[in-house]
Structures are given as structure tokens and as C-alpha cells.
Design an enzyme around this catalytic site. Structure first.
Site, PDB file in Angstrom:
ATOM      1  N   GLU A  74      49.635  -2.114   6.515  1.00  0.00           N
ATOM      2  CA  GLU A  74      49.439  -1.246   7.694  1.00  0.00           C
ATOM      3  C   GLU A  74      49.977  -2.038   8.876  1.00  0.00           C
ATOM      4  O   GLU A  74      49.345  -3.007   9.317  1.00  0.00           O
ATOM      5  CB  GLU A  74      47.955  -0.956   7.908  1.00  0.00           C
ATOM      6  CG  GLU A  74      47.298  -0.124   6.830  1.00  0.00           C
ATOM      7  CD  GLU A  74      47.694   1.335   6.873  1.00  0.00           C
ATOM      8  OE1 GLU A  74      48.186   1.789   7.927  1.00  0.00           O
ATOM      9  OE2 GLU A  74      47.540   2.016   5.860  1.00  0.00           O
ATOM     10  N   GLU A 133      57.390  -2.547  20.125  1.00  0.00           N
ATOM     11  CA  GLU A 133      55.939  -2.390  20.291  1.00  0.00           C
ATOM     12  C   GLU A 133      55.456  -3.379  21.363  1.00  0.00           C
ATOM     13  O   GLU A 133      55.654  -4.588  21.233  1.00  0.00           O
ATOM     14  CB  GLU A 133      55.233  -2.669  18.961  1.00  0.00           C
ATOM     15  CG  GLU A 133      53.731  -2.456  19.053  1.00  0.00           C
ATOM     16  CD  GLU A 133      53.008  -2.752  17.732  1.00  0.00           C
ATOM     17  OE1 GLU A 133      53.214  -3.844  17.181  1.00  0.00           O
ATOM     18  OE2 GLU A 133      52.227  -1.897  17.290  1.00  0.00           O
ATOM     19  N   CYS A 149      47.775   0.470  17.280  1.00  0.00           N
ATOM     20  CA  CYS A 149      49.047   0.600  16.564  1.00  0.00           C
ATOM     21  C   CYS A 149      49.610   2.012  16.647  1.00  0.00           C
ATOM     22  O   CYS A 149      50.808   2.211  16.613  1.00  0.00           O
ATOM     23  CB  CYS A 149      48.843   0.205  15.109  1.00  0.00           C
ATOM     24  SG  CYS A 149      47.402   1.006  14.382  1.00  0.00           S
ATOM     25  N   LYS A 153      39.703 -11.960   4.952  1.00  0.00           N
ATOM     26  CA  LYS A 153      40.038 -12.861   6.065  1.00  0.00           C
ATOM     27  C   LYS A 153      40.246 -12.012   7.320  1.00  0.00           C
ATOM     28  O   LYS A 153      41.270 -11.345   7.472  1.00  0.00           O
ATOM     29  CB  LYS A 153      41.327 -13.643   5.802  1.00  0.00           C
ATOM     30  CG  LYS A 153      41.528 -14.727   6.869  1.00  0.00           C
ATOM     31  CD  LYS A 153      42.972 -15.135   7.075  1.00  0.00           C
ATOM     32  CE  LYS A 153      43.689 -14.365   8.155  1.00  0.00           C
ATOM     33  NZ  LYS A 153      43.126 -14.479   9.506  1.00  0.00           N
TER      34      LYS A 153
HETATM   35  P1  NAD Z   1      49.112 -10.465  13.269  1.00  0.00           P
HETATM   36  O1  NAD Z   1      50.127  -9.962  12.311  1.00  0.00           O
HETATM   37  O2  NAD Z   1      49.440 -11.628  14.108  1.00  0.00           O
HETATM   38  O3  NAD Z   1      47.777 -10.873  12.462  1.00  0.00           O
HETATM   39  C1  NAD Z   1      47.123  -9.979  11.577  1.00  0.00           C
HETATM   40  C2  NAD Z   1      46.366 -10.780  10.547  1.00  0.00           C
HETATM   41  O4  NAD Z   1      47.306 -11.466   9.720  1.00  0.00           O
HETATM   42  C3  NAD Z   1      45.465 -11.866  11.134  1.00  0.00           C
HETATM   43  O5  NAD Z   1      44.310 -11.979  10.346  1.00  0.00           O
HETATM   44  C4  NAD Z   1      46.328 -13.113  11.023  1.00  0.00           C
HETATM   45  O6  NAD Z   1      45.568 -14.301  10.974  1.00  0.00           O
HETATM   46  C5  NAD Z   1      47.053 -12.850   9.711  1.00  0.00           C
HETATM   47  N1  NAD Z   1      48.343 -13.499   9.542  1.00  0.00           N
HETATM   48  C6  NAD Z   1      49.236 -13.860  10.489  1.00  0.00           C
HETATM   49  N2  NAD Z   1      50.310 -14.428   9.911  1.00  0.00           N
HETATM   50  C7  NAD Z   1      50.110 -14.396   8.570  1.00  0.00           C
HETATM   51  C8  NAD Z   1      50.866 -14.840   7.443  1.00  0.00           C
HETATM   52  N3  NAD Z   1      52.054 -15.418   7.584  1.00  0.00           N
HETATM   53  N4  NAD Z   1      50.359 -14.630   6.201  1.00  0.00           N
HETATM   54  C9  NAD Z   1      49.157 -14.029   6.045  1.00  0.00           C
HETATM   55  N5  NAD Z   1      48.384 -13.620   7.074  1.00  0.00           N
HETATM   56  C10 NAD Z   1      48.860 -13.795   8.330  1.00  0.00           C
HETATM   57  O7  NAD Z   1      48.678  -9.192  14.107  1.00  0.00           O
HETATM   58  P2  NAD Z   1      47.623  -9.100  15.284  1.00  0.00           P
HETATM   59  O8  NAD Z   1      48.205  -9.688  16.512  1.00  0.00           O
HETATM   60  O9  NAD Z   1      46.309  -9.601  14.794  1.00  0.00           O
HETATM   61  O10 NAD Z   1      47.492  -7.502  15.442  1.00  0.00           O
HETATM   62  C11 NAD Z   1      48.399  -6.737  16.141  1.00  0.00           C
HETATM   63  C12 NAD Z   1      49.370  -6.022  15.217  1.00  0.00           C
HETATM   64  O11 NAD Z   1      48.662  -5.309  14.221  1.00  0.00           O
HETATM   65  C13 NAD Z   1      50.210  -4.990  15.943  1.00  0.00           C
HETATM   66  O12 NAD Z   1      51.550  -5.104  15.525  1.00  0.00           O
HETATM   67  C14 NAD Z   1      49.626  -3.663  15.487  1.00  0.00           C
HETATM   68  O13 NAD Z   1      50.503  -2.584  15.538  1.00  0.00           O
HETATM   69  C15 NAD Z   1      49.204  -3.982  14.100  1.00  0.00           C
HETATM   70  N6  NAD Z   1      48.155  -3.041  13.652  1.00  0.00           N
HETATM   71  C16 NAD Z   1      48.473  -2.089  12.727  1.00  0.00           C
HETATM   72  C17 NAD Z   1      47.516  -1.168  12.318  1.00  0.00           C
HETATM   73  C18 NAD Z   1      47.825  -0.106  11.286  1.00  0.00           C
HETATM   74  O14 NAD Z   1      46.894   0.454  10.737  1.00  0.00           O
HETATM   75  N7  NAD Z   1      49.076   0.202  11.007  1.00  0.00           N
HETATM   76  C19 NAD Z   1      46.238  -1.216  12.859  1.00  0.00           C
HETATM   77  C20 NAD Z   1      45.940  -2.189  13.806  1.00  0.00           C
HETATM   78  C21 NAD Z   1      46.921  -3.113  14.184  1.00  0.00           C
END
Ligand code: NAD
Length: 489
Positions: free
Chosen positions: A253, A387, A287, A178
Site C-alpha cells: 500500500e 506526492e 496517501c 513493525k
Molecule cells: P516510509 O516508507 O518511510 O516508512 C514506512 C514503514 O516502512 C516504516 O515502518 C519504516 O520504518 C519502514 N521502512 C522504511 N524503509 C524500509 C526498508 N528499506 N525496508 C523495510 N521497511 C522500511 O513511509 P512513511 O514516511 O512512514 O509514510 C508515508 C508514506 O506512506 C507516503 O508515501 C504515503 O503515501 C504512504 N502511505 C500509503 C498508504 C496506503 O494505504 N496506500 C497509507 C498511508 C501511507
């Protein structure tokens, strides 16, 4: 496939299950907004828990064969994927740039090639991996863990997927993916790459959907053996909670607020411009970006001046624009969030050195943010603790290196850390004291080979290389494997 650059497109067949494209059952639709113009640009159908169920069924059936396929077979498959990925890279570049708003040059030079590298890296790990080890009279055997649920964020639309997918395939696992609902088109195109490369039906399945329904259904599904998630710490906690009743493996992650310690002997003319640009990579939507810069108090004026010059030299604009280094943020919510952090920095009394509220001059539409630098930031301020996920750098003064290390480690996150020094021995010594999954000395280039992952609330588990590969494996100990070997007899 959607035609990029044309008027609003609709994609209804967003479900890829058992090698077939289909319309999801009942999940509604999602409209993509062009981050540079704020105009509606595409609509996709969203899946539901029922679609996840279908995808898991297909992945489970495929696992019966794929999980027992030979190393040679999977290694050849990864080679073919890598070749098709490279052959179609310009399509991937334009699609990714369109949905994310990333400058075309950056998509071409970084996003897409780095995403492709994971297939080669995973193949290299696979072909040299020792699956079995004799220990005493027992045999320790590694096996693929099974069906894996992959949930990814939008900020590196392809890289976050391929860093999981390539290793899952290498291990012999099957997948339900997904991607973020904000970047579905690059994931759809990636499925086409896999099809063309001959990935068998059911081995990789795609469900486009939102987090609440599809993401949650993947995390909770009892027939998924492992969920690997990249996104915010907030959503990662939900994923872990939803996954707990089925006791599946959970790999997370998550977010970061990485420190960059500039030691007193660092070459400021080198360290500061590079440090600022690194903090703003991908419009600050990274991130592991070094967004907290710790500097010796006596050098703070010079640092602020260099940071200002660098930030003000950055060209922000639409993806196809000449010399554009920073594109817009992905959406209105991100724009509002970053603006509110800039406001909070001003309100809390930090010194605004460059940028600030509003859009860069000449850009009156789109989610563009001014590259922003704050100096004299106190460690306790929100812009130092939380962040932001935009091009906002906080410069924090320190009096002793010990104090800098203490502040650097005093964070709920532990994804990346950076140290800059003219004295390698000193830099190494500081690196060992930083609590983070990755430490970069003198802004070493990022790569796709060394382990990537976080301490504390930045997650658990690692991606890349042999460590990333082993996330997708189970370990079986076969006792009595050698005759007359039972030590208790
Ligand atoms: P997000 O957590 O809103 O969404 C990430 C994914 O999770 C999306 O596909 C979203 O649809 C899904 N999602 C959201 N809520 C969910 C739930 N309750 N259950 C299951 N899936 C759910 O994050 P974002 O806005 O897409 O990305 C930004 C964040 O990602 C930042 O905090 C960034 O630091 C982090 N990030 C971390 C890494 C890493 O490798 N550590 C890499 C890239 C981004």
C-alpha cells in the site's frame, strides 16, 4: 506504559514476543520529538534482525495451533479485541495524538474509532466466509497463508496496523509487526489491548525498529510467508526486492497523488470547500488525499477564490487547542520536504492563492505548515506530479473533460480519484475512466468496508472486506475429492 504529558519518558521493553515484554538485543534507541514544540518527549529502544528472528520463531510456533483454530474461536476473539479496544479508546486517543501531533478531537472522532472498526469488519467477513467450494469432483479449500510480517507508516498509526492485523487474525495467521519508529507507543498500547482480550502468546509479536534493520529483516526473512507493507513507494520497492529471494507474497500500500475532477456542472460552493478540506485531512498526510484539483478553465477564478477562503478559515495549532483542525506535520524532515515543495511551486510559476512558506502566524515553533493552495498549476510541475504529503493543494485548469481525465490518469500513482458533478450519470461515466483503486463520487465519505488499494506505483493487493481477507489466505485444490469424479477416466 509511558505516561503521556509527563517529562521525557524512556521505554526499553519494546519487544513483545511470545506474550512477554523484553528489551531488544542490540538495536540502539530512537528519540521522539514533540511535533508541536520540537522538544524531546520520549525515547524507545529499537530492535534488530536478531529480534525479528525471535519474533518469527514465536509466530511460527503459534501458527501450528492458531492456524487450525475454529472460525467460532477467532470470531469470539475479534469480538473481545473490539470490546477492549473500545474500552481503552481514550488511552489510545491521547497516545496517538501525542506521538503524531493529531488534534485530540480528530484522534477521538476519526483515527481511533476507524481503527477499531477493522476488528468488527474482519469478524463479519470471517463468519460469513465460504472456506470450501466443490468444483466438479474437486474441492477448493482456503487456508491461512502462515506467518505474516506487517510493516506500517506513521500517518494513521493505528488504522494502518488494524486494517492488516484484524484480517490476519481472522484468517488464522500469526503476525510479526513493525510499526513506524515515529509512532511506536500506540502500537505498544495495542499489544496491551490484545493481551487483555486474550490473544494467545506468539499470535501477534511486536518489534519496534527502523526500516533499514527491522523492516528489511522482516521483508527478507525466509520463514515469513507474506509481508504486507504500507509506506512510501521508495521503501515499498526495497521491501519487494528484499522479499523476492524467499518468494513470499508481497502486499504493498504505497503513495498517491489523487486527482479530483470538478465537472463544469458541479456546485462549486459545495465541491470546492469540501475538496480543499479533504486534501488537507490529517494535515495533508494522507496517501489518498485529493491533492490535484482539476477545474474548468472558465471557472478558475471563482474556484481559486473559494479555495482561498476555505484554506484561510482553517485553524492550525497544537493537538489540545480549541477548535484546532490541523496539527503539525510529524517531523522536521516532513516539514522541510513540504517547504521545499511550496518553494518549488512558487519558483515554477504557479499562482500562490493561500498559505506559502513558513509557519502560520502565532506559531513560531513546531512543524506547523500554512494550509497552502496553488492555482494555475501546469500538469508538468513538480507540485502536480509528486506526492507532497502536507497541506498543499494544486489547482490545474482544463479545457475539455477528456483532457482532465487524461491528465488525471497521467501519473505514476493510482490510489484514489474523485469526481464532482451535479449529474450523477456523468459522474459515473467519468469514474469508470479513472485509473485508481478507489473512486469517490461527490466526495463520498471514506469507509473501512470497501476495497482499498492502488493501481500502478500505488501498490498491489487490497485491504478491507473480503478482498482484504483473501490476501491472508492460500488456495488449495484437492483433486479426486469426490469418488468417480476424475474427468480423464
Ligand atoms: P516510509 O516508507 O518511510 O516508512 C514506512 C514503514 O516502512 C516504516 O515502518 C519504516 O520504518 C519502514 N521502512 C522504511 N524503509 C524500509 C526498508 N528499506 N525496508 C523495510 N521497511 C522500511 O513511509 P512513511 O514516511 O512512514 O509514510 C508515508 C508514506 O506512506 C507516503 O508515501 C504515503 O503515501 C504512504 N502511505 C500509503 C498508504 C496506503 O494505504 N496506500 C497509507 C498511508 C501511507
Amino acid at each position: 506504559m509511558m505516561t503521556v504529558g509527563a517529562s521525557m519518558q524512556t521505554r526499553t521493553k519494546t519487544l513483545f514476543v511470545d506474550g512477554n515484554w523484553a528489551e531488544p538485543d542490540e538495536g540502539g534507541s530512537f528519540t521522539l520529538i514533540d511535533p508541536s514544540t520540537e522538544a524531546q518527549m520520549a525515547r524507545v529502544s529499537l530492535g534488530s534482525a536478531a529480534d525479528v528472528d525471535r519474533a518469527v520463531g514465536a509466530a511460527r510456533r503459534a501458527f501450528a495451533t492458531f492456524g487450525r483454530s475454529s472460525v467460532q474461536y477467532r470470531s469470539d476473539l475479534l469480538t473481545r479485541i473490539s470490546e477492549v479496544f473500545t474500552a481503552r479508546s481514550e488511552e489510545l486517543v491521547s497516545t496517538l495524538s501525542m506521538e503524531l501531533g493529531a488534534p485530540l478531537t480528530y484522534a477521538r472522532e476519526f483515527h481511533v474509532p476507524h481503527a477499531g472498526l477493522h476488528f468488527k469488519n474482519a469478524r463479519d467477513v470471517l463468519t460469513s466466509y465460504q472456506w470450501e467450494t466443490a468444483v466438479g469432483g474437486a474441492l477448493h479449500v482456503r487456508e491461512p497463508i502462515g506467518v505474516c510480517g506487517l510493516i506500517t507508516a506513521w500517518n494513521w498509526p493505528l488504522m494502518l496496523i488494524t486494517s492488516k492485523l484484524a484480517y490476519a487474525i481472522a484468517a488464522g495467521c500469526t503476525v510479526v509487526l513493525k510499526p513506524s519508529e515515529y509512532t511506536p507507543f500506540s502500537a505498544i498500547l495495542l499489544m496491551e489491548v490484545l493481551e487483555e482480550a486474550g490473544v494467545p502468546p506468539g499470535v501477534v509479536n511486536l518489534v519496534v525498529g527502523d526500516g533499514q534493520s527491522v523492516g528489511n529483516a522482516i521483508a527478507a526473512h525466509p520463514d515469513i510467508d507474506m509481508v504486507t507493507f504500507t509506506g512510501s513507494t521508495r521503501a515499498g520497492v526495497h521491501v519487494a526486492q528484499s522479499a523476492a529471494p524467499s518468494v513470499k507474497r508481497v502486499h504493498l500500500e504505497l503513495g498517491g497523488k489523487s486527482p479530483n475532477i470538478i465537472l463544469p456542472d458541479a456546485d462549486l460552493d459545495l465541491a470546492i470547500p469540501k475538496g480543499v478540506l479533504r486534501a488537507f485531512v490529517n494535515s495533508g498526510q494522507a496517501c489518498i488525499a485529493p491533492t490535484r484539483m482539476f477545474v474548468p478553465r472558465e471557472l478558475s477564478d471563482r474556484v481559486a477564490e473559494l479555495a482561498k477562503q476555505t484554506a484561510e478559515s482553517i485553524v492550525t495549532g497544537a493537538p489540545g487547542g480549541d477548535g484546532v483542525q490541523l496539527g503539525p506535520l510529524i517531523n522536521q524532515a516532513q516539514f522541510d520536504r513540504v517547504q521545499s515543495y511550496i518553494e518549488s511551486g512558487i519558483d515554477e510559476g504557479a499562482t500562490l492563492v493561500a498559505g506559502g512558506l513558513g509557519r502560520p502566524s502565532g506559531l513560531d515553533r513546531g512543524y506547523f505548515v500554512k494550509p497552502t493552495v496553488f492555482a494555475d498549476v501546469a500538469h508538468e510541475m513538480r507540485i502536480s506530479q509528486e506526492e507532497i504529503f502536507g497541506p498543499v493543494l494544486s489547482i490545474i485548469n482544463y479545457d475539455t473533460v477528456e483532457q482532465a481525465i487524461e491528465m488525471a490518469n497521467d501519473s505514476p500513482y493510482g490510489l484514489g480519484a474523485y469526481v464532482h458533478s451535479g449529474d450523477m450519470a456523468r459522474a459515473r461515466e467519468v469514474a469508470t475512466q479513472l485509473r485508481a483503486g478507489r473512486v469517490y463520487i461527490n466526495l463520498a465519505a471514506s469507509d473501512t468496508v470497501n476495497p482499498f488499494g492502488g493501481y500502478e506505483q500505488s501498490g498491489n493487493g487490497r485491504e478491507n472486506g473480503v478482498h482484504g481477507f483473501e490476501e491472508y489466505l492460500e488456495l488449495k485444490a484437492i483433486l479426486g475429492y469426490e469418488s468417480n469424479s476424475n474427468p480423464e477416466q
